[in-house]
Each structure stands twice: as C-alpha cells, then as structure tokens.
Enzyme design. Sequence first.
Site, PDB file in Angstrom:
ATOM      1  N   TYR A  62      11.357   8.479   0.951  1.00  0.00           N
ATOM      2  CA  TYR A  62      11.235   7.464  -0.100  1.00  0.00           C
ATOM      3  C   TYR A  62      11.875   7.864  -1.430  1.00  0.00           C
ATOM      4  CZ  TYR A  62       7.890   5.597   3.249  1.00  0.00           C
ATOM      5  OH  TYR A  62       7.314   5.099   4.393  1.00  0.00           O
ATOM      6  N   GLU A  79      12.817  -9.483   1.047  1.00  0.00           N
ATOM      7  CA  GLU A  79      12.049  -8.331   1.545  1.00  0.00           C
ATOM      8  C   GLU A  79      12.854  -7.063   1.267  1.00  0.00           C
ATOM      9  OE1 GLU A  79      11.331  -8.680   5.752  1.00  0.00           O
ATOM     10  OE2 GLU A  79      10.701  -6.582   5.927  1.00  0.00           O
ATOM     11  N   ASN A  89       8.092  -5.576  -1.392  1.00  0.00           N
ATOM     12  CA  ASN A  89       8.046  -4.463  -0.456  1.00  0.00           C
ATOM     13  C   ASN A  89       6.601  -4.406   0.035  1.00  0.00           C
ATOM     14  OD1 ASN A  89       7.920  -2.135   0.981  1.00  0.00           O
ATOM     15  ND2 ASN A  89       8.997  -0.868  -0.529  1.00  0.00           N
ATOM     16  N   HIS A 117      12.852  -2.695   1.408  1.00  0.00           N
ATOM     17  CA  HIS A 117      12.263  -1.401   1.796  1.00  0.00           C
ATOM     18  C   HIS A 117      13.143  -0.294   1.245  1.00  0.00           C
ATOM     19  CE1 HIS A 117       9.541  -3.438   4.433  1.00  0.00           C
ATOM     20  NE2 HIS A 117      10.563  -4.123   4.900  1.00  0.00           N
ATOM     21  N   ARG A 119      13.802   4.490  11.780  1.00  0.00           N
ATOM     22  CA  ARG A 119      12.524   5.209  11.843  1.00  0.00           C
ATOM     23  C   ARG A 119      11.757   4.833  13.119  1.00  0.00           C
ATOM     24  NH1 ARG A 119       9.674   4.863   6.184  1.00  0.00           N
ATOM     25  NH2 ARG A 119       8.448   6.520   7.197  1.00  0.00           N
ATOM     26  N   PRO A 123       0.793  -1.224   0.000  1.00  0.00           N
ATOM     27  CA  PRO A 123       0.000   0.000   0.000  1.00  0.00           C
ATOM     28  C   PRO A 123       0.832   1.283   0.000  1.00  0.00           C
ATOM     29  CG  PRO A 123       0.021  -0.975   2.184  1.00  0.00           C
ATOM     30  CD  PRO A 123       0.652  -1.973   1.263  1.00  0.00           C
ATOM     31  N   ASN A 124       0.283   2.267  -0.672  1.00  0.00           N
ATOM     32  CA  ASN A 124       0.812   3.638  -0.737  1.00  0.00           C
ATOM     33  C   ASN A 124       2.053   3.768  -1.617  1.00  0.00           C
ATOM     34  OD1 ASN A 124      -1.166   4.725   1.110  1.00  0.00           O
ATOM     35  ND2 ASN A 124      -0.063   3.636   2.719  1.00  0.00           N
ATOM     36  N   ARG A 130       5.031  11.197  -2.458  1.00  0.00           N
ATOM     37  CA  ARG A 130       4.865  10.869  -1.043  1.00  0.00           C
ATOM     38  C   ARG A 130       6.191  10.959  -0.287  1.00  0.00           C
ATOM     39  NH1 ARG A 130       4.769   4.708   1.020  1.00  0.00           N
ATOM     40  NH2 ARG A 130       4.186   5.108   3.180  1.00  0.00           N
ATOM     41  N   ALA A 188       3.413  -0.874   4.594  1.00  0.00           N
ATOM     42  CA  ALA A 188       2.991  -0.924   6.002  1.00  0.00           C
ATOM     43  C   ALA A 188       2.545  -2.316   6.437  1.00  0.00           C
ATOM     44  CB  ALA A 188       1.872   0.084   6.222  1.00  0.00           C
TER      45      ALA A 188
HETATM   46  C1  DHK Z   1       7.295   1.576   2.786  1.00  0.00           C
HETATM   47  C2  DHK Z   1       6.201   1.906   3.514  1.00  0.00           C
HETATM   48  O1  DHK Z   1       5.077   2.292   2.918  1.00  0.00           O
HETATM   49  C3  DHK Z   1       6.238   1.901   4.990  1.00  0.00           C
HETATM   50  O2  DHK Z   1       4.974   1.614   5.541  1.00  0.00           O
HETATM   51  C4  DHK Z   1       7.290   0.980   5.536  1.00  0.00           C
HETATM   52  C5  DHK Z   1       8.506   1.005   3.387  1.00  0.00           C
HETATM   53  C6  DHK Z   1       8.621   1.224   4.864  1.00  0.00           C
HETATM   54  C7  DHK Z   1       9.758   1.395   2.594  1.00  0.00           C
HETATM   55  O3  DHK Z   1      10.679   1.960   3.155  1.00  0.00           O
HETATM   56  O4  DHK Z   1       9.787   1.093   1.398  1.00  0.00           O
HETATM   57  O5  DHK Z   1       7.389   1.154   6.927  1.00  0.00           O
END
Ligand code: DHK
Length: 149
Positions: free
Chosen positions: A24, A99, A75, A101, A108, A11-12, A19, A78
Amino acid sequence: MKPLILVLNGPNLNMLGAREPAQYGCETLADIGQGCADTAQALGLEIEFRQTNHEGELIDWIHAGRGRCAGIVINPGAWTHTSVAIRDALVASELPVIEVHLSNVHKREPFRHLSFVSSIAVGVICGLGSHGYRMALKHFADILQERSA
Ligand code: DHK
C-alpha cells in the site's frame, strides 16, 4: 458553488503508512487526503474525504451524498469483495462512482479479484497508489466541465 465529490475510504485504510507498505506504500491516509484536497482545489472541486471501519457508517455517508454531490470516489477496502450492501447503497445514491484501489488487486489473492462495486462503477483504477484518487478527481472535473460547456 463548486461541485462536491465524496472521497470515501473503507476499513483498515486508516492504517496506511504502517500497514503492509509493500502493498500500500508509505503514504498515510492524511497524506492521501492532502493530495486529494490540493488536486481538488486546482480542479475547482470541493471534496469531503472520509474513512471508516464501520460498514453502516459508510452506507450512511453514501446515502447522504444523494442529491447533494456530483460523484463518489471510493476505496471500499475489503468491503469491495464482500459487501452487497455497499454496492446497493452506491446504486441508491444515483451518483457516478469511481472505484479506486492503491494496490493492483488482480495481481493479488483470488478473493480480491471479485468486486461487488466494479460493475456499477463508471470506472475502476487500481495499482497506481494514491495517483488513482487524483486521477479519479481529474476525470470528474473533466466530465463536469464538458457537461457545462
Ligand atoms: C485495500 C484494502 O484494504 C484491501 O482489502 C483491498 C485495497 C485492496 C487497496 O488496494 O487499496 O483488497
């Protein structure tokens, strides 16, 4: 036939670029997907690069990978920190999982330090931005090559 690797995003992550760029980076998800496609081609891999904001959809994609692909780069966003269901789906897939990120989750908030996925993954890459995805693909290519040698 080239080995298939699923590259899955939770998500997101469709909001990348807009964002929280300090966390990121400025690349969009399409940029990251293109980087993965270019890397995969150079490595002799096939990829399916996907993103969803719906947990059940991600679980369905993981299940569908079973017996069809050689590994999963994920990835989970959340859901990393909340989802036993995604962990269970990854275990059920019987596929090696890396995995990834973008951010260093350990620098964090404490709630990001827990991952339901890490203990069933072959490896975890965090904090290296989109390089992490490409490094994960390289690892799969190396392992597959070693296995076929
Ligand atoms: C991406 C997210 O959306 C967060 O919820 C994770 C991760 C970290 C990233 O760093 O790619 O906590």
